[in-house]
Design a protein around this motif. Structure first.
Motif, PDB file in Angstrom:
ATOM      1  N   PRO A  29       0.832  -1.220   0.000  1.00 20.22           N
ATOM      2  CA  PRO A  29       0.000   0.000   0.000  1.00 20.22           C
ATOM      3  C   PRO A  29       0.856   1.256   0.000  1.00 20.22           C
ATOM      4  N   LYS A  30       0.465   2.214  -0.822  1.00 17.61           N
ATOM      5  CA  LYS A  30       1.201   3.480  -0.916  1.00 17.61           C
ATOM      6  C   LYS A  30       0.627   4.535   0.039  1.00 17.61           C
ATOM      7  N   THR A  31      -0.634   4.328   0.443  1.00 15.11           N
ATOM      8  CA  THR A  31      -1.278   5.228   1.395  1.00 15.11           C
ATOM      9  C   THR A  31      -2.007   4.381   2.437  1.00 15.11           C
ATOM     10  N   PHE A  32      -2.396   5.020   3.546  1.00 21.19           N
ATOM     11  CA  PHE A  32      -3.124   4.254   4.555  1.00 21.19           C
ATOM     12  C   PHE A  32      -4.481   3.811   4.033  1.00 21.19           C
ATOM     13  N   ASP A  33      -5.114   4.603   3.184  1.00 25.42           N
ATOM     14  CA  ASP A  33      -6.400   4.193   2.614  1.00 25.42           C
ATOM     15  C   ASP A  33      -6.267   2.875   1.861  1.00 25.42           C
ATOM     16  N   GLU A  34      -5.171   2.721   1.105  1.00 28.77           N
ATOM     17  CA  GLU A  34      -4.925   1.462   0.400  1.00 28.77           C
ATOM     18  C   GLU A  34      -4.691   0.324   1.393  1.00 28.77           C
ATOM     19  N   MET A  35      -3.972   0.611   2.467  1.00 23.77           N
ATOM     20  CA  MET A  35      -3.718  -0.378   3.505  1.00 23.77           C
ATOM     21  C   MET A  35      -5.030  -0.840   4.148  1.00 23.77           C
TER      22      MET A  35
END
Length: 455
Positions: A205-211
């Protein structure tokens, strides 16, 4: 850097050299008797002095193939026994012992002995004042303040030259020094990062939203499957407590910061956005097992866990904890980071010989490269950091990127009063994370930490 044909040939050459010259020189030993881890203050380096390594009387071994070939770098030896206490895992110890064997092959008059101490801190505090401690011990840099203040460390200022300091990354230079004296030598950095299963997560994940999307996708508690495996204690969740500008403890002011709005926000973020996708336990071993058994796509852990991940046969990658994006701003999780050190013990019996070994281990590019490639240690020796093979290693590169966002653990002895308070707050929150009054709990333990700091 295990023993190879080259190593055997080197030993034979050294043996022939001994026969030809009569002996390998040895100097007289000094006669004086003897993980989970720092926001560091920048202090003036002590005045440097001429060191034994800069004189013509030092003990050394020269390796050369013939009088016509160029002389290889010298290895300083000394003589006698050097005892090192540690609390390393078996796989770590195996590599260190292999390196020590290599050094002893080059320095036949030296014996390096590693002794396991499961409760290392208590063992050291009991043994050193009684004159029964080791010569050296291995631990992260967060002990340097309290051990120096307690008079348990031996300064090595006479050996630390500007040239030696400049071999290391700035973080490592700071880690080995406390209040104007040097007490240790660095060999690696460490922090936590995301370790992900490539069969489940193609790209980290590149951002926490992706995580969060990944966690949501794999969370299936009915079948004992979870979105992430994540041990929960003061060390591991420091990343979120310090993500928005908060902190447990400020090394400059020597004050705790649990009641800061930014720290509170970080705790609330973790328990609202990560904890709900986890198995409901804080236990380290349980959380790690969940990932190793393929029951979670990601795990938050450090370089020390990589051997177990490899043993489990998981095709994995390593990446930093991704930033939180709020109103166009990036807030990087800032997990505690540390530097692994080899400390010199007060009353060391064989200081010069111990120094020669420690200097070789920490400044030898091949030794540090071995620790990196075999154990996943993040190098702090600049020469190795720039090595192409190291740069191309995804594990070391991944953790190396994570270190860039780490919050260095404090060196102040007052930090010892903080750990228990933070863990106390976490344990109270864990009684019922959904309804816990996190601001009130953190303020309560802020007061407790302040009382403990005052004695």
């Amino acid at each position: 850097m295990r023993k190879s044909v080259y190593g055997i040939v080197l030993i034979l050459l050294l043996s022939l050299s001994v026969v030809a010259s009569g002996c390998i020189g040895g100097s007289t030993p000094t006669s004086t008797p003897p993980q989970t881890t720092t926001q560091q203050t920048t202090q003036q380096s002590p005045t440097q002095t001429q060191t034994p390594t800069e004189t013509q009387t030092q003990t050394e071994v020269q390796t050369q193939t013939s009088p016509q070939t160029e002389t290889q770098p010298t290895v300083e030896c000394g003589s006698g026994k050097v005892v090192i206490w540690h609390a390393m895992h078996p796989n770590e110890l195996q590599v260190f012992e292999s390196l020590a064997e290599e050094y002893m092959a080059m320095c036949p008059g030296v014996e390096i002995v590693f002794e396991q101490k499961p409760n290392l801190e208590d063992a050291l505090k009991a043994a050193i004042p009684a004159g029964q401690g080791p010569d050296l011990f291995i631990w992260a840099h967060d002990w340097i303040g309290k051990f120096a203040e307690a008079g348990l460390l031996e300064p090595v200022d006479e050996y630390i030259t500007k040239d030696i300091l400049q071999k290391f990354a700035p973080m490592a230079q700071e880690a080995m020094e406390y209040k104007g004296h040097y007490y240790a030598m660095p060999f690696a950095a460490e922090t936590v990062a995301i370790i992900y299963n490539k069969k489940m997560v193609k790209e980290p994940p590149k951002t926490f939203d992706e995580m969060k999307k990944i966690m949501e996708e794999y969370y299936d508690p009915t079948n004992e499957k979870y979105g992430i495996a994540y041990p929960v204690n003061a060390y591991f969740i420091s990343a979120w407590a310090q993500a928005f500008g908060g902190y447990y403890f400020d090394d400059k002011t020597e004050q705790p910061g649990l009641d800061k709005p930014e720290t509170i926000k970080g705790f609330e973020f973790f328990f609202k956005n990560i904890w709900p996708y986890m198995a409901p336990t804080a236990d380290y071993n349980t959380q790690q097992s969940i990932f190793l058994e393929g029951r979670a796509p990601m795990m938050v852990n450090g370089p020390w866990s990589i051997a177990d991940v490899k043993k489990a046969g998981i095709d994995f990658g390593v990446a930093p904890l991704p930033p939180i994006i709020e109103e166009g701003k990036e807030y990087w999780p800032r997990p505690y980071g540390g530097v692994k050190l080899i400390y010199f013990v007060k009353g060391i019996r064989n200081k010069e010989t111990a120094w020669y070994f420690v200097k070789w281990l920490t400044t030898s590019p091949e030794a540090i490269k071995t620790l990196a490639l075999e154990l996943g240690y993040i190098p702090v020796l600049k020469e190795v950091l720039n090595d192409p093979e190291i740069k191309n290693d995804p594990v070391i590169y991944g953790f190396g990127q994570a270190v860039q966002h780490a919050y260095l653990m404090p060196k102040s002895p007052k930090m010892s009063a903080v750990w228990g308070g933070v863990d106390g707050a976490i344990n109270e929150i864990l009684k019922d994370p959904k309804t816990a009054n996190i601001p009130a709990i953190l303020k309560k333990y802020q007061e407790e930490i302040l009382k403990n700091m005052q004695g």
